[in-house]
Design a protein around this motif. Sequence first.
Motif, PDB file in Angstrom:
ATOM      1  N   ARG A  20       0.896  -1.201   0.008  1.00 19.31           N
ATOM      2  CA  ARG A  20       0.131  -0.053  -0.197  1.00 19.31           C
ATOM      3  C   ARG A  20       0.742   1.272  -0.074  1.00 19.31           C
ATOM      4  O   ARG A  20       0.475   2.105  -0.636  1.00 19.31           O
ATOM      5  N   LEU A  21       1.854   1.205   1.081  1.00 21.72           N
ATOM      6  CA  LEU A  21       2.721   2.407   1.001  1.00 21.72           C
ATOM      7  C   LEU A  21       3.557   2.807  -0.261  1.00 21.72           C
ATOM      8  O   LEU A  21       3.638   3.592  -0.719  1.00 21.72           O
ATOM      9  N   LEU A  22       3.970   1.582  -1.016  1.00 25.77           N
ATOM     10  CA  LEU A  22       4.674   1.793  -2.370  1.00 25.77           C
ATOM     11  C   LEU A  22       3.711   2.077  -3.342  1.00 25.77           C
ATOM     12  O   LEU A  22       4.352   3.161  -4.171  1.00 25.77           O
ATOM     13  N   ALA A  23       2.756   1.865  -3.547  1.00 26.57           N
ATOM     14  CA  ALA A  23       1.829   2.006  -4.483  1.00 26.57           C
ATOM     15  C   ALA A  23       1.266   3.474  -4.292  1.00 26.57           C
ATOM     16  O   ALA A  23       1.208   4.177  -5.232  1.00 26.57           O
ATOM     17  N   GLY A  24       1.207   3.660  -3.333  1.00 29.46           N
ATOM     18  CA  GLY A  24       0.725   5.207  -2.777  1.00 29.46           C
ATOM     19  C   GLY A  24       1.770   6.183  -3.248  1.00 29.46           C
ATOM     20  O   GLY A  24       1.445   7.453  -3.490  1.00 29.46           O
ATOM     21  N   ALA A  25       3.094   5.670  -3.344  1.00 29.16           N
ATOM     22  CA  ALA A  25       4.169   6.545  -3.697  1.00 29.16           C
ATOM     23  C   ALA A  25       4.351   6.646  -5.012  1.00 29.16           C
ATOM     24  O   ALA A  25       5.118   7.499  -5.510  1.00 29.16           O
ATOM     25  N   GLY A  26       3.573   5.709  -5.808  1.00 27.93           N
ATOM     26  CA  GLY A  26       3.672   5.923  -7.310  1.00 27.93           C
ATOM     27  C   GLY A  26       4.267   4.948  -7.744  1.00 27.93           C
ATOM     28  O   GLY A  26       4.420   4.896  -8.959  1.00 27.93           O
ATOM     29  N   LEU A  27       4.956   3.756  -7.091  1.00 22.44           N
ATOM     30  CA  LEU A  27       5.311   2.609  -7.891  1.00 22.44           C
ATOM     31  C   LEU A  27       4.519   1.566  -8.403  1.00 22.44           C
ATOM     32  O   LEU A  27       3.274   1.560  -7.797  1.00 22.44           O
ATOM     33  N   VAL A  29       3.255  -1.835  -8.430  1.00 22.70           N
ATOM     34  CA  VAL A  29       3.445  -2.811  -7.358  1.00 22.70           C
ATOM     35  C   VAL A  29       2.320  -4.034  -7.516  1.00 22.70           C
ATOM     36  O   VAL A  29       1.390  -3.953  -7.703  1.00 22.70           O
ATOM     37  N   ALA A  30       2.888  -5.265  -7.404  1.00 24.84           N
ATOM     38  CA  ALA A  30       2.253  -6.408  -7.458  1.00 24.84           C
ATOM     39  C   ALA A  30       2.316  -7.213  -6.217  1.00 24.84           C
ATOM     40  O   ALA A  30       3.556  -7.309  -5.713  1.00 24.84           O
ATOM     41  N   VAL A  31       1.164  -8.091  -5.819  1.00 29.90           N
ATOM     42  CA  VAL A  31       1.423  -8.606  -4.571  1.00 29.90           C
ATOM     43  C   VAL A  31       0.779 -10.296  -5.046  1.00 29.90           C
ATOM     44  O   VAL A  31      -0.150 -10.162  -5.711  1.00 29.90           O
ATOM     45  N   CYS A  32       1.656 -11.182  -4.715  1.00 34.53           N
ATOM     46  CA  CYS A  32       1.432 -12.622  -5.061  1.00 34.53           C
ATOM     47  C   CYS A  32       1.148 -13.307  -3.731  1.00 34.53           C
ATOM     48  O   CYS A  32       1.749 -13.014  -2.956  1.00 34.53           O
ATOM     49  N   GLU A  33       0.235 -14.180  -3.759  1.00 29.56           N
ATOM     50  CA  GLU A  33      -0.270 -14.851  -2.409  1.00 29.56           C
ATOM     51  C   GLU A  33      -0.564 -16.310  -2.726  1.00 29.56           C
ATOM     52  O   GLU A  33      -1.553 -16.381  -3.622  1.00 29.56           O
ATOM     53  N   ARG A  34       0.072 -17.384  -2.172  1.00 26.72           N
ATOM     54  CA  ARG A  34      -0.378 -18.746  -2.743  1.00 26.72           C
ATOM     55  C   ARG A  34      -1.489 -19.052  -2.167  1.00 26.72           C
ATOM     56  O   ARG A  34      -2.315 -19.934  -2.885  1.00 26.72           O
ATOM     57  N   ARG A  99      -9.658  -5.746   4.732  1.00 26.42           N
ATOM     58  CA  ARG A  99      -9.649  -4.288   4.653  1.00 26.42           C
ATOM     59  C   ARG A  99      -8.169  -4.052   4.049  1.00 26.42           C
ATOM     60  O   ARG A  99      -8.075  -2.865   3.150  1.00 26.42           O
ATOM     61  N   ALA A 100      -7.061  -4.508   4.539  1.00 25.62           N
ATOM     62  CA  ALA A 100      -5.684  -4.397   4.138  1.00 25.62           C
ATOM     63  C   ALA A 100      -5.527  -4.479   2.513  1.00 25.62           C
ATOM     64  O   ALA A 100      -5.081  -3.602   1.756  1.00 25.62           O
ATOM     65  N   VAL A 101      -6.232  -5.750   1.800  1.00 30.33           N
ATOM     66  CA  VAL A 101      -6.269  -5.891   0.544  1.00 30.33           C
ATOM     67  C   VAL A 101      -6.911  -4.515  -0.074  1.00 30.33           C
ATOM     68  O   VAL A 101      -6.544  -4.205  -1.205  1.00 30.33           O
ATOM     69  N   GLU A 102      -8.157  -4.251   0.309  1.00 27.50           N
ATOM     70  CA  GLU A 102      -8.961  -3.159  -0.073  1.00 27.50           C
ATOM     71  C   GLU A 102      -8.105  -1.718  -0.174  1.00 27.50           C
ATOM     72  O   GLU A 102      -8.016  -1.320  -1.022  1.00 27.50           O
ATOM     73  N   ASP A 103      -7.281  -1.569   1.026  1.00 26.82           N
ATOM     74  CA  ASP A 103      -6.467  -0.301   1.065  1.00 26.82           C
ATOM     75  C   ASP A 103      -5.223  -0.530  -0.122  1.00 26.82           C
ATOM     76  O   ASP A 103      -4.924   0.594  -0.547  1.00 26.82           O
ATOM     77  N   ALA A 104      -4.649  -1.707  -0.005  1.00 28.96           N
ATOM     78  CA  ALA A 104      -3.509  -1.742  -1.257  1.00 28.96           C
ATOM     79  C   ALA A 104      -3.942  -1.627  -2.619  1.00 28.96           C
ATOM     80  O   ALA A 104      -3.301  -1.033  -3.321  1.00 28.96           O
ATOM     81  N   GLU A 105      -5.257  -2.144  -2.883  1.00 27.22           N
ATOM     82  CA  GLU A 105      -5.574  -1.904  -4.270  1.00 27.22           C
ATOM     83  C   GLU A 105      -6.171  -0.752  -4.547  1.00 27.22           C
ATOM     84  O   GLU A 105      -5.989  -0.133  -5.719  1.00 27.22           O
ATOM     85  N   ARG A 106      -6.765   0.059  -3.758  1.00 24.27           N
ATOM     86  CA  ARG A 106      -7.127   1.202  -3.794  1.00 24.27           C
ATOM     87  C   ARG A 106      -6.014   2.380  -4.043  1.00 24.27           C
ATOM     88  O   ARG A 106      -6.017   3.465  -4.732  1.00 24.27           O
ATOM     89  N   ALA A 107      -4.784   1.822  -3.490  1.00 23.75           N
ATOM     90  CA  ALA A 107      -3.466   2.889  -3.621  1.00 23.75           C
ATOM     91  C   ALA A 107      -2.919   2.620  -5.010  1.00 23.75           C
ATOM     92  O   ALA A 107      -2.308   3.202  -5.428  1.00 23.75           O
ATOM     93  N   GLY A 108      -3.334   1.494  -5.583  1.00 25.92           N
ATOM     94  CA  GLY A 108      -2.842   1.084  -6.777  1.00 25.92           C
ATOM     95  C   GLY A 108      -2.170  -0.278  -7.119  1.00 25.92           C
ATOM     96  O   GLY A 108      -1.736  -0.693  -8.224  1.00 25.92           O
ATOM     97  N   ALA A 109      -2.041  -0.967  -5.961  1.00 29.27           N
ATOM     98  CA  ALA A 109      -1.435  -2.345  -5.994  1.00 29.27           C
ATOM     99  C   ALA A 109      -2.384  -3.269  -6.523  1.00 29.27           C
ATOM    100  O   ALA A 109      -3.565  -3.227  -6.375  1.00 29.27           O
TER     101      ALA A 109
END
Length: 343
Positions: A20-27, A29-34, A99-109
Amino acid sequence: MDTVDVLVVGAGLAGLNTARLLAGAGLDVAVCERRTSLETGIRTTGIFVRRTLTDYELPHLGPAVRRVLLHPPSLRSPVELVSSRDEFRVGDMAGIYARAVEDAERAGARVRLNAGYPAKATKARFTIGADGARSTVARELGLDVNRQLITGIEEVYPVRTGATPTFHCVVDPGLAPGYIAWVVDDGEHAHVGLAGRADRFTAPLPQLLQRFRDSFPTPAPAGPVRRRGGPIPVGGLLRRIVSREGLLVGDAAGAVSPLTAGGLDPCLRMSELAASVTFDYLRSGNRYVLEHYDGAALRRRHLLRSQLRRGLSLVRQPSIAELAFSALRTPIGKAVAKRILFT
């Protein structure tokens, strides 16, 4: 093949907060989860301590816990510790992750479930390992791996006790060698579990948990019982947790209190540092930026707790634990216990 700035491996609290923090900074970002669902495979009790509650806004938290009872192996004459402040709250981790997934995706991840690592379809400039105590990313990047682990098991279920929210800690090396058994009853949910050194368990974990439930007055379930568990790193923060290719956060970095095995507060704080260092490094290309993410320096903060961890691990007989409680019942002993548990 997709190319991203940062690939975060693992959709736990540390990984999602970093993303979330990195996507919010403009990078990019992808998250992979098994895992196919973040409601499964939960390994933490979800206890948040006062300083976390003060510094972070968290959803899905249970009632405040201000009372701790420390029990010797005999379960007689427990030591009671009561705080004037809200010391603990237990979170619904499935809801917190959602909620953390929603926040990360809202930031652009972009968060991808059922996606393993190495991710064949994704190429990244930088990889962040948030994939747990037995991190695959750590091995792939040639970073340090956790060697000192305890293993735990826990049952979680709704209750209707109406009792004062209480955190019970049972110190019994015959039941939970090198750690504790616990019952957290906040009046809404009960968490009943134990953890310890796998090489010292005298029976399979489900049997030990049943033995604990039979001996300790645990609350009756008022709904379905869910079981969770897994390895917990207790060796302290690893020394080599960063390279030019990536870094580690959360349990993968050993960011867990060596004594209490609490990892939620360290993972949130460490993810902020990880995001800052990663952003500066990718923006500047200056490898010396990575020196700010120095595990050897950060682990010095937990030196005392590491020493206390070694002392706890040496207690192998219930009689020695009973003797230690004699000191714990003194004013000095209570003051030390409060400082460890309430800070």
